[in-house]
Design a protein around this motif. Structure first.
Motif, PDB file in Angstrom:
ATOM      1  N   GLU A  65     -13.217   5.610  17.218  1.00  0.00           N
ATOM      2  CA  GLU A  65     -11.764   5.799  17.285  1.00  0.00           C
ATOM      3  C   GLU A  65     -11.165   4.953  18.403  1.00  0.00           C
ATOM      4  O   GLU A  65     -10.121   4.316  18.234  1.00  0.00           O
ATOM      5  CB  GLU A  65     -11.444   7.275  17.530  1.00  0.00           C
ATOM      6  CG  GLU A  65     -11.628   8.168  16.310  1.00  0.00           C
ATOM      7  CD  GLU A  65     -10.502   8.021  15.300  1.00  0.00           C
ATOM      8  OE1 GLU A  65      -9.526   7.294  15.575  1.00  0.00           O
ATOM      9  OE2 GLU A  65     -10.600   8.622  14.223  1.00  0.00           O
ATOM     10  N   LYS A  66     -11.833   4.965  19.550  1.00  0.00           N
ATOM     11  CA  LYS A  66     -11.322   4.228  20.704  1.00  0.00           C
ATOM     12  C   LYS A  66     -11.304   2.725  20.432  1.00  0.00           C
ATOM     13  O   LYS A  66     -10.324   2.031  20.747  1.00  0.00           O
ATOM     14  CB  LYS A  66     -12.190   4.544  21.922  1.00  0.00           C
ATOM     15  CG  LYS A  66     -11.619   4.065  23.242  1.00  0.00           C
ATOM     16  CD  LYS A  66     -12.454   4.591  24.404  1.00  0.00           C
ATOM     17  CE  LYS A  66     -11.856   4.167  25.735  1.00  0.00           C
ATOM     18  NZ  LYS A  66     -12.651   4.695  26.874  1.00  0.00           N
ATOM     19  N   GLN A  67     -12.375   2.223  19.837  1.00  0.00           N
ATOM     20  CA  GLN A  67     -12.437   0.800  19.501  1.00  0.00           C
ATOM     21  C   GLN A  67     -11.349   0.432  18.499  1.00  0.00           C
ATOM     22  O   GLN A  67     -10.663  -0.579  18.643  1.00  0.00           O
ATOM     23  CB  GLN A  67     -13.804   0.449  18.914  1.00  0.00           C
ATOM     24  CG  GLN A  67     -14.925   0.300  19.911  1.00  0.00           C
ATOM     25  CD  GLN A  67     -16.239   0.002  19.209  1.00  0.00           C
ATOM     26  OE1 GLN A  67     -16.611   0.679  18.249  1.00  0.00           O
ATOM     27  NE2 GLN A  67     -16.931  -1.007  19.679  1.00  0.00           N
ATOM     28  N   ARG A  78      -0.192  -9.388  18.971  1.00  0.00           N
ATOM     29  CA  ARG A  78      -0.184 -10.773  18.514  1.00  0.00           C
ATOM     30  C   ARG A  78       0.944 -11.044  17.525  1.00  0.00           C
ATOM     31  O   ARG A  78       1.428 -10.131  16.855  1.00  0.00           O
ATOM     32  CB  ARG A  78      -1.530 -11.124  17.861  1.00  0.00           C
ATOM     33  CG  ARG A  78      -2.706 -11.061  18.809  1.00  0.00           C
ATOM     34  CD  ARG A  78      -3.960 -11.599  18.143  1.00  0.00           C
ATOM     35  NE  ARG A  78      -5.129 -11.470  18.990  1.00  0.00           N
ATOM     36  CZ  ARG A  78      -6.323 -11.983  18.694  1.00  0.00           C
ATOM     37  NH1 ARG A  78      -6.499 -12.669  17.567  1.00  0.00           N
ATOM     38  NH2 ARG A  78      -7.344 -11.816  19.512  1.00  0.00           N
ATOM     39  N   LYS A  79       1.342 -12.304  17.422  1.00  0.00           N
ATOM     40  CA  LYS A  79       2.378 -12.694  16.464  1.00  0.00           C
ATOM     41  C   LYS A  79       1.767 -12.755  15.064  1.00  0.00           C
ATOM     42  O   LYS A  79       0.657 -13.251  14.880  1.00  0.00           O
ATOM     43  CB  LYS A  79       2.956 -14.059  16.836  1.00  0.00           C
ATOM     44  CG  LYS A  79       3.816 -14.033  18.094  1.00  0.00           C
ATOM     45  CD  LYS A  79       4.426 -15.405  18.351  1.00  0.00           C
ATOM     46  CE  LYS A  79       5.314 -15.368  19.606  1.00  0.00           C
ATOM     47  NZ  LYS A  79       5.920 -16.696  19.868  1.00  0.00           N
ATOM     48  N   GLY A  80       2.518 -12.262  14.086  1.00  0.00           N
ATOM     49  CA  GLY A  80       2.040 -12.288  12.711  1.00  0.00           C
ATOM     50  C   GLY A  80       2.092 -10.908  12.092  1.00  0.00           C
ATOM     51  O   GLY A  80       2.675  -9.971  12.640  1.00  0.00           O
ATOM     52  N   VAL A  81       1.466 -10.773  10.932  1.00  0.00           N
ATOM     53  CA  VAL A  81       1.435  -9.498  10.211  1.00  0.00           C
ATOM     54  C   VAL A  81       0.354  -8.623  10.837  1.00  0.00           C
ATOM     55  O   VAL A  81      -0.834  -8.955  10.785  1.00  0.00           O
ATOM     56  CB  VAL A  81       1.144  -9.721   8.712  1.00  0.00           C
ATOM     57  CG1 VAL A  81       1.131  -8.384   7.965  1.00  0.00           C
ATOM     58  CG2 VAL A  81       2.172 -10.664   8.106  1.00  0.00           C
ATOM     59  N   THR A  82       0.757  -7.498  11.416  1.00  0.00           N
ATOM     60  CA  THR A  82      -0.167  -6.662  12.190  1.00  0.00           C
ATOM     61  C   THR A  82      -1.369  -6.215  11.368  1.00  0.00           C
ATOM     62  O   THR A  82      -2.513  -6.273  11.835  1.00  0.00           O
ATOM     63  CB  THR A  82       0.574  -5.431  12.746  1.00  0.00           C
ATOM     64  OG1 THR A  82       1.636  -5.875  13.591  1.00  0.00           O
ATOM     65  CG2 THR A  82      -0.369  -4.547  13.542  1.00  0.00           C
ATOM     66  N   GLY A  83      -1.130  -5.760  10.129  1.00  0.00           N
ATOM     67  CA  GLY A  83      -2.234  -5.270   9.299  1.00  0.00           C
ATOM     68  C   GLY A  83      -3.256  -6.347   8.995  1.00  0.00           C
ATOM     69  O   GLY A  83      -4.470  -6.101   9.050  1.00  0.00           O
ATOM     70  N   THR A  84      -2.782  -7.547   8.687  1.00  0.00           N
ATOM     71  CA  THR A  84      -3.692  -8.664   8.400  1.00  0.00           C
ATOM     72  C   THR A  84      -4.487  -9.048   9.637  1.00  0.00           C
ATOM     73  O   THR A  84      -5.700  -9.264   9.574  1.00  0.00           O
ATOM     74  CB  THR A  84      -2.890  -9.877   7.890  1.00  0.00           C
ATOM     75  OG1 THR A  84      -2.199  -9.518   6.692  1.00  0.00           O
ATOM     76  CG2 THR A  84      -3.822 -11.055   7.604  1.00  0.00           C
ATOM     77  N   ILE A  85      -3.812  -9.096  10.790  1.00  0.00           N
ATOM     78  CA  ILE A  85      -4.497  -9.452  12.040  1.00  0.00           C
ATOM     79  C   ILE A  85      -5.554  -8.408  12.375  1.00  0.00           C
ATOM     80  O   ILE A  85      -6.652  -8.739  12.850  1.00  0.00           O
ATOM     81  CB  ILE A  85      -3.483  -9.593  13.189  1.00  0.00           C
ATOM     82  CG1 ILE A  85      -2.536 -10.768  12.917  1.00  0.00           C
ATOM     83  CG2 ILE A  85      -4.190  -9.803  14.527  1.00  0.00           C
ATOM     84  CD1 ILE A  85      -1.369 -10.867  13.873  1.00  0.00           C
ATOM     85  N   LEU A  86      -5.244  -7.132  12.120  1.00  0.00           N
ATOM     86  CA  LEU A  86      -6.216  -6.065  12.374  1.00  0.00           C
ATOM     87  C   LEU A  86      -7.495  -6.293  11.577  1.00  0.00           C
ATOM     88  O   LEU A  86      -8.610  -6.227  12.124  1.00  0.00           O
ATOM     89  CB  LEU A  86      -5.598  -4.715  12.004  1.00  0.00           C
ATOM     90  CG  LEU A  86      -6.522  -3.498  12.053  1.00  0.00           C
ATOM     91  CD1 LEU A  86      -7.028  -3.261  13.472  1.00  0.00           C
ATOM     92  CD2 LEU A  86      -5.811  -2.260  11.517  1.00  0.00           C
ATOM     93  N   LEU A  87      -7.352  -6.585  10.286  1.00  0.00           N
ATOM     94  CA  LEU A  87      -8.529  -6.826   9.453  1.00  0.00           C
ATOM     95  C   LEU A  87      -9.258  -8.096   9.882  1.00  0.00           C
ATOM     96  O   LEU A  87     -10.490  -8.156   9.853  1.00  0.00           O
ATOM     97  CB  LEU A  87      -8.126  -6.918   7.979  1.00  0.00           C
ATOM     98  CG  LEU A  87      -7.590  -5.639   7.338  1.00  0.00           C
ATOM     99  CD1 LEU A  87      -7.260  -5.884   5.865  1.00  0.00           C
ATOM    100  CD2 LEU A  87      -8.586  -4.488   7.456  1.00  0.00           C
ATOM    101  N   GLN A  88      -8.511  -9.100  10.298  1.00  0.00           N
ATOM    102  CA  GLN A  88      -9.151 -10.352  10.745  1.00  0.00           C
ATOM    103  C   GLN A  88      -9.967 -10.128  12.015  1.00  0.00           C
ATOM    104  O   GLN A  88     -11.058 -10.704  12.166  1.00  0.00           O
ATOM    105  CB  GLN A  88      -8.082 -11.418  10.977  1.00  0.00           C
ATOM    106  CG  GLN A  88      -7.462 -11.949   9.696  1.00  0.00           C
ATOM    107  CD  GLN A  88      -6.300 -12.881   9.946  1.00  0.00           C
ATOM    108  OE1 GLN A  88      -5.632 -12.803  10.991  1.00  0.00           O
ATOM    109  NE2 GLN A  88      -6.028 -13.779   9.019  1.00  0.00           N
ATOM    110  N   LEU A  89      -9.465  -9.293  12.916  1.00  0.00           N
ATOM    111  CA  LEU A  89     -10.228  -8.972  14.125  1.00  0.00           C
ATOM    112  C   LEU A  89     -11.527  -8.266  13.764  1.00  0.00           C
ATOM    113  O   LEU A  89     -12.599  -8.584  14.302  1.00  0.00           O
ATOM    114  CB  LEU A  89      -9.390  -8.085  15.048  1.00  0.00           C
ATOM    115  CG  LEU A  89      -8.237  -8.761  15.802  1.00  0.00           C
ATOM    116  CD1 LEU A  89      -7.371  -7.710  16.493  1.00  0.00           C
ATOM    117  CD2 LEU A  89      -8.759  -9.762  16.820  1.00  0.00           C
ATOM    118  N   LEU A  90     -11.452  -7.326  12.845  1.00  0.00           N
ATOM    119  CA  LEU A  90     -12.646  -6.580  12.431  1.00  0.00           C
ATOM    120  C   LEU A  90     -13.646  -7.499  11.728  1.00  0.00           C
ATOM    121  O   LEU A  90     -14.862  -7.381  11.921  1.00  0.00           O
ATOM    122  CB  LEU A  90     -12.248  -5.421  11.510  1.00  0.00           C
ATOM    123  CG  LEU A  90     -11.448  -4.296  12.189  1.00  0.00           C
ATOM    124  CD1 LEU A  90     -10.841  -3.367  11.141  1.00  0.00           C
ATOM    125  CD2 LEU A  90     -12.332  -3.504  13.144  1.00  0.00           C
TER     126      LEU A  90
END
Length: 200
Positions: A65-67, A78-90
């Motif tokens: 959960e913390k991660q 970050r700049k951009g679509v938050t949901g897409t960036i989240l998946l890209q980080l993962l």
């Protein structure tokens, strides 16, 4: 991820997916939620829908959960679509890239391979599964660990190629060419529900 000692397949069923991290789970696994009343259809509240999607994505990538909260905050910054960036980080996590390249049968095994010090990134030992790769990074396997990894590759009988990575199976080398585009990722993941969950 906090250590979970229960039946993992129950978690998968409870979030309505056939397979979160294991290529080898059989297609015959029941698709209803676990428990005596799992087959009973329940109308979920809006909050429950958001929470379930967040848990599904979190368990898919085996993060705590913390991660997960830290990844969301970084994506929102970050700049951009938050949901897409989240998946890209993962997707950029070292353990996930090993899994995508087929260097582990499951994400859990890929994480273990990193933890045990078998992996080099740009020639340097990295034993942190959450290490985020950048475009151009090269992942290799330590020389004394290569026979073990080759035995793992022989067990994987499904294609494991992703357009954003280049794999050299003979040299046991992965090049992280770029972060993936949203359309290249799992269409079943509804990251917008996660954004709505954290926005409340």
């Amino acid at each position: 991820m906090s250590k979970y000692t229960g039946a993992r397949n129950k978690l998968f069923r409870n979030f309505g997916v056939k397979d979160l991290s294991n290529r080898k789970l059989t297609s015959s696994m029941r698709q209803t939620a676990s428990g005596q009343h799992g087959a009973v259809r329940k109308k979920l509240s809006e909050y429950a829908l958001h929470l379930n999607e967040k848990q599904k994505i979190r368990l898919t990538y085996l993060v705590s959960e913390k991660q997960f909260s830290r990844y969301y905050n970084e994506a929102a910054r970050r700049k951009g679509v938050t949901g897409t960036i989240l998946l890209q980080l993962l997707e950029s996590r070292l353990d996930n890239v090993l899994f995508r390249a087929g260097f582990g049968i499951t994400r859990k095994q890929s994480r273990q391979i990193v933890n045990h010090g078998h992996v080099l990134v740009n020639g340097k030992k990295v034993n942190i599964p959450s290490y985020l790769l950048k475009a151009g990074d090269v992942v290799t396997i330590r020389e004394r660990s290569q026979s073990f990894l080759k035995s793992v590759l022989e067990l994987i009988d499904m294609p494991c190629e992703s357009a954003w990575i280049t794999k050299d199976a003979d040299a046991l080398k992965i090049t992280f060419d770029r972060v993936p585009e949203r359309e290249e990722l799992d269409s079943e993941l509804k990251e917008q529900l996660v954004i709505e969950y954290y926005s409340k």
